[in-house]
Scaffold this motif. Structure first.
Motif, short mmCIF file in Angstrom:
data_model
loop_
_atom_site.label_atom_id
_atom_site.label_comp_id
_atom_site.label_asym_id
_atom_site.label_seq_id
_atom_site.Cartn_x
_atom_site.Cartn_y
_atom_site.Cartn_z
N LEU A 1 0.83 -1.21 0.00
CA LEU A 1 0.00 0.00 0.00
C LEU A 1 0.86 1.25 0.00
O LEU A 1 0.45 2.31 0.50
N THR A 2 2.05 1.16 -0.58
CA THR A 2 2.98 2.29 -0.55
C THR A 2 2.42 3.50 -1.27
O THR A 2 2.57 4.64 -0.80
N ASN A 3 1.74 3.29 -2.38
CA ASN A 3 1.20 4.40 -3.18
C ASN A 3 -0.31 4.53 -3.02
O ASN A 3 -1.00 4.97 -3.95
N CYS A 4 -0.83 4.16 -1.87
CA CYS A 4 -2.26 4.27 -1.59
C CYS A 4 -2.46 5.26 -0.45
O CYS A 4 -1.90 5.10 0.63
N LYS A 5 -3.28 6.27 -0.68
CA LYS A 5 -3.51 7.30 0.33
C LYS A 5 -4.87 7.18 1.02
O LYS A 5 -5.19 8.00 1.88
N TYR A 6 -5.66 6.19 0.65
CA TYR A 6 -7.00 6.07 1.20
C TYR A 6 -7.00 5.15 2.41
O TYR A 6 -6.61 3.98 2.33
N ASP A 7 -7.43 5.68 3.54
CA ASP A 7 -7.44 4.92 4.79
C ASP A 7 -8.42 3.75 4.75
O ASP A 7 -8.22 2.74 5.42
N CYS A 8 -9.49 3.88 3.96
CA CYS A 8 -10.48 2.80 3.92
C CYS A 8 -9.87 1.53 3.33
O CYS A 8 -10.19 0.42 3.76
N VAL A 9 -8.98 1.68 2.35
CA VAL A 9 -8.32 0.51 1.77
C VAL A 9 -7.41 -0.14 2.80
O VAL A 9 -7.36 -1.37 2.92
N VAL A 10 -6.69 0.68 3.56
CA VAL A 10 -5.79 0.15 4.59
C VAL A 10 -6.58 -0.60 5.66
O VAL A 10 -6.19 -1.69 6.11
N ARG A 11 -7.72 -0.04 6.07
CA ARG A 11 -8.54 -0.69 7.10
C ARG A 11 -9.12 -2.01 6.60
O ARG A 11 -9.15 -3.00 7.35
N VAL A 12 -9.59 -2.03 5.38
CA VAL A 12 -10.18 -3.27 4.84
C VAL A 12 -9.13 -4.36 4.73
O VAL A 12 -9.39 -5.53 5.07
N CYS A 13 -7.95 -4.02 4.26
CA CYS A 13 -6.88 -5.02 4.15
C CYS A 13 -6.50 -5.56 5.53
O CYS A 13 -6.29 -6.77 5.70
N GLY A 14 -6.39 -4.68 6.52
CA GLY A 14 -6.06 -5.14 7.87
C GLY A 14 -7.17 -5.98 8.49
O GLY A 14 -6.91 -6.95 9.21
N ARG A 15 -8.41 -5.64 8.19
CA ARG A 15 -9.54 -6.39 8.75
C ARG A 15 -9.58 -7.81 8.21
O ARG A 15 -10.03 -8.74 8.89
N HIS A 16 -9.13 -8.00 6.98
CA HIS A 16 -9.15 -9.33 6.37
C HIS A 16 -7.81 -10.06 6.50
O HIS A 16 -7.59 -11.07 5.82
N GLY A 17 -6.93 -9.58 7.34
CA GLY A 17 -5.72 -10.31 7.67
C GLY A 17 -4.58 -10.16 6.69
O GLY A 17 -3.63 -10.96 6.75
N LEU A 18 -4.60 -9.17 5.82
CA LEU A 18 -3.50 -8.97 4.88
C LEU A 18 -2.37 -8.21 5.57
O LEU A 18 -2.61 -7.24 6.29
N LYS A 19 -1.17 -8.68 5.35
CA LYS A 19 0.00 -8.06 5.95
C LYS A 19 0.56 -7.00 5.02
O LYS A 19 0.79 -7.24 3.84
N SER A 20 0.79 -5.81 5.56
CA SER A 20 1.31 -4.70 4.75
C SER A 20 2.82 -4.83 4.62
O SER A 20 3.54 -4.98 5.61
N VAL A 21 3.31 -4.78 3.36
CA VAL A 21 4.74 -4.91 3.08
C VAL A 21 5.16 -3.77 2.16
O VAL A 21 4.34 -3.03 1.63
N GLY A 22 6.47 -3.67 1.97
CA GLY A 22 7.02 -2.63 1.12
C GLY A 22 6.96 -2.99 -0.35
O GLY A 22 6.64 -4.12 -0.75
N GLU A 23 7.31 -2.02 -1.18
CA GLU A 23 7.23 -2.21 -2.63
C GLU A 23 8.27 -3.21 -3.12
O GLU A 23 8.04 -3.91 -4.12
N ASP A 24 9.41 -3.29 -2.46
CA ASP A 24 10.47 -4.20 -2.87
C ASP A 24 10.30 -5.60 -2.29
O ASP A 24 11.08 -6.50 -2.62
N ASP A 25 9.31 -5.80 -1.42
CA ASP A 25 9.07 -7.11 -0.83
C ASP A 25 8.20 -7.96 -1.75
O ASP A 25 7.66 -7.48 -2.75
N ASP A 26 8.08 -9.23 -1.40
CA ASP A 26 7.24 -10.14 -2.17
C ASP A 26 5.78 -9.96 -1.73
O ASP A 26 5.43 -10.27 -0.60
N TRP A 27 4.93 -9.46 -2.60
CA TRP A 27 3.55 -9.16 -2.27
C TRP A 27 2.60 -9.97 -3.14
O TRP A 27 2.96 -10.46 -4.21
N ASN A 28 1.36 -10.11 -2.65
CA ASN A 28 0.30 -10.76 -3.42
C ASN A 28 -0.61 -9.75 -4.11
O ASN A 28 -1.12 -10.01 -5.19
N LEU A 29 -0.82 -8.62 -3.45
CA LEU A 29 -1.68 -7.56 -3.99
C LEU A 29 -0.94 -6.24 -3.95
O LEU A 29 -0.38 -5.86 -2.91
#
Length: 216
Positions: free
Chosen positions: A75-103
């Motif tokens: 979520l490095t280039n995402c400024k909307y808090d609702c997206v951050v909250r939804v991802c956290g509510r569904h158990g998604l782990k926030s990682v950096g742009e250089d890390d291995d991500w799924n979304l």
């Protein structure tokens, strides 16, 4: 009529044995006179008979379920808090742009090079050229182009004018069709910013960057 088979008097014949009466029995007579059971006979190295293992599903061990890996989102280039909250509510782990991500969720457009590097298990919420349908002015212009070529198939959107390029056509149409209402939208804004409805073409300025449509 039954067939007559000639018999050689100098040759001895063996009397045929009747077939087993119960063919559905669990054990049947083999060619060598041995009895084969349904259970598999396991013999050891010394030739002695081992124990019989029944071939039944009850003896099979259930497969152990693998532990599901935690999905990771960038979520490095995402400024909307609702997206951050939804991802956290569904158990998604926030990682950096250089890390291995799924979304990879971004507010910006993505390049072709970025899409080429995407692996099979990765998803991005944009694709190259998405601005052609995400910007109001470009979407309206593309829809009107398709409507001119295929009027029956693309008769799904109201008449649209992109300002300031289509200002003259809009004034001519609104002058001929008086009493109609029009909606004006900024060409590159969101969340209802700058939108208004009017029935007076003077409210639409010739130098404004907006999209004007017939109000339905």
């Amino acid at each position: 009529m039954a067939a007559i088979i000639p018999v050689d008097p100098g040759k001895s014949y063996r009397k045929a044995e009747p077939p087993p009466s119960d063919v559905s029995s669990a054990s049947r007579t083999c060619e060598h006179g041995q009895t084969a059971n349904r259970a598999t006979l396991v013999r050891g190295r010394d030739g002695d008979a081992g124990r019989a293992e029944a071939a039944s599903s009850s003896n099979l061990r259930p497969r152990t379920k693998r532990k599901a890996k935690q999905l990771r989102v960038c979520l490095t280039n995402c400024k909307y808090d609702c997206v951050v909250r939804v991802c956290g509510r569904h158990g998604l782990k926030s990682v950096g742009e250089d890390d291995d991500w799924n979304l990879y969720w971004t507010d910006l457009s993505v390049s072709v090079d970025r899409v080429i590097e995407v692996k099979l298990y990765q998803k991005i919420n944009h694709f190259p050229g998405i601005h052609e349908i995400s910007r109001k002015d470009l979407l309206a212009r593309n829809m009107m182009r398709m409507h001119r070529v295929h009027p029956d198939e693309y008769n799904i959107a109201p008449l649209s004018w992109t300002m300031p390029a289509d200002y003259g056509d809009f004034i001519a149409y609104s002058t001929k069709h008086r009493g109609m209402s029009y909606i004006s939208k900024p060409d590159n804004s969101s969340q209802g910013t700058g939108i208004f409805v009017t029935n007076n073409n003077r409210d639409i300025k010739s130098d404004s960057d907006c999209v004007v449509q017939r109000y339905i």
